[in-house]
Design an enzyme around this catalytic site. Sequence first.
Site, PDB file in Angstrom:
ATOM      1  N   MET A  91      35.422  42.252  35.675  1.00 12.06           N
ATOM      2  CA  MET A  91      36.656  42.059  34.930  1.00 12.06           C
ATOM      3  C   MET A  91      37.475  43.349  34.950  1.00 12.06           C
ATOM      4  SD  MET A  91      36.208  38.917  33.716  1.00 12.06           S
ATOM      5  CE  MET A  91      37.441  38.780  32.433  1.00 12.06           C
ATOM      6  N   SER A 106      39.245  44.743  37.254  1.00 17.78           N
ATOM      7  CA  SER A 106      39.220  45.579  38.456  1.00 17.78           C
ATOM      8  C   SER A 106      40.496  45.421  39.279  1.00 17.78           C
ATOM      9  CB  SER A 106      37.991  45.257  39.313  1.00 17.78           C
ATOM     10  OG  SER A 106      37.993  43.891  39.696  1.00 17.78           O
ATOM     11  N   GLY A 107      41.461  44.699  38.749  1.00 18.35           N
ATOM     12  CA  GLY A 107      42.758  44.589  39.411  1.00 18.35           C
ATOM     13  C   GLY A 107      42.873  43.496  40.452  1.00 18.35           C
ATOM     14  N   GLU A 149      41.013  33.674  40.982  1.00 14.84           N
ATOM     15  CA  GLU A 149      39.894  33.126  40.197  1.00 14.84           C
ATOM     16  C   GLU A 149      39.010  32.225  41.061  1.00 14.84           C
ATOM     17  OE1 GLU A 149      39.331  34.397  37.416  1.00 14.84           O
ATOM     18  OE2 GLU A 149      41.269  35.157  36.710  1.00 14.84           O
ATOM     19  N   ALA A 150      38.673  32.710  42.235  1.00 16.59           N
ATOM     20  CA  ALA A 150      37.947  31.901  43.221  1.00 16.59           C
ATOM     21  C   ALA A 150      36.545  31.520  42.785  1.00 16.59           C
ATOM     22  CB  ALA A 150      37.887  32.645  44.554  1.00 16.59           C
TER      23      ALA A 150
END
Length: 201
Positions: free
Chosen positions: A11, A13-14, A94-95
């Site tokens: 979370m 991490s860009g 959001e894979a």
Amino acid sequence: MAKLVFRYGAMNSGKSTALLQVAHNYEERGQTVVLLKPSTDTKGADSIVSRLGVRRPVDILVSPEDDLRSCVSAWLQEPSRSDAASLACVLIDEAQFLSADQVDQALAIAVLENIPVLAFGIRTDFKTQSFPGSQRLLEVAHSLEEMKTICRCGQKAIFNGRFGADGLEREGSQVMIDGPAIKYEALCGRCYLLGGGKKSD
């Protein structure tokens, strides 16, 4: 041959910011991209939202039963599309929320249709267990690229801690979008195993 690339990170991490930058880079050069995300991600509704505050509507909101190849093909055939032949890239946010079948469909877009696919997401949930989409991406992507961030202690963060009213949670539903009652925080292994300290603000 085009490739399927999985850019993953904890979370914050860009990932969404990087996706939007990639889209901008292509479009600045007159090329067309298609942005999609799974409908499971309700944060931002039908938009990709960066934690930096940048947002952009997606072109395709993918339901769990949708076929990615069919969705992209239908989008290209819309009357408003005059630049279908120049589709340069498919970008997926959001894979981790894709199904394994949908990841295989993304692979087919890259390999059979020669269109690069860049998928951005996290590897594991708050219990350090793989999401179905992430697991399949780790298995079949041509390239794996880690996006790094740091824990509150300054060490490299690799886990995604879920914080509720009583602190770091260890049990519960795999999918729970953050909001007023639930917050996520990237943690290093030590901070994760030690409980993450007090609830993150």
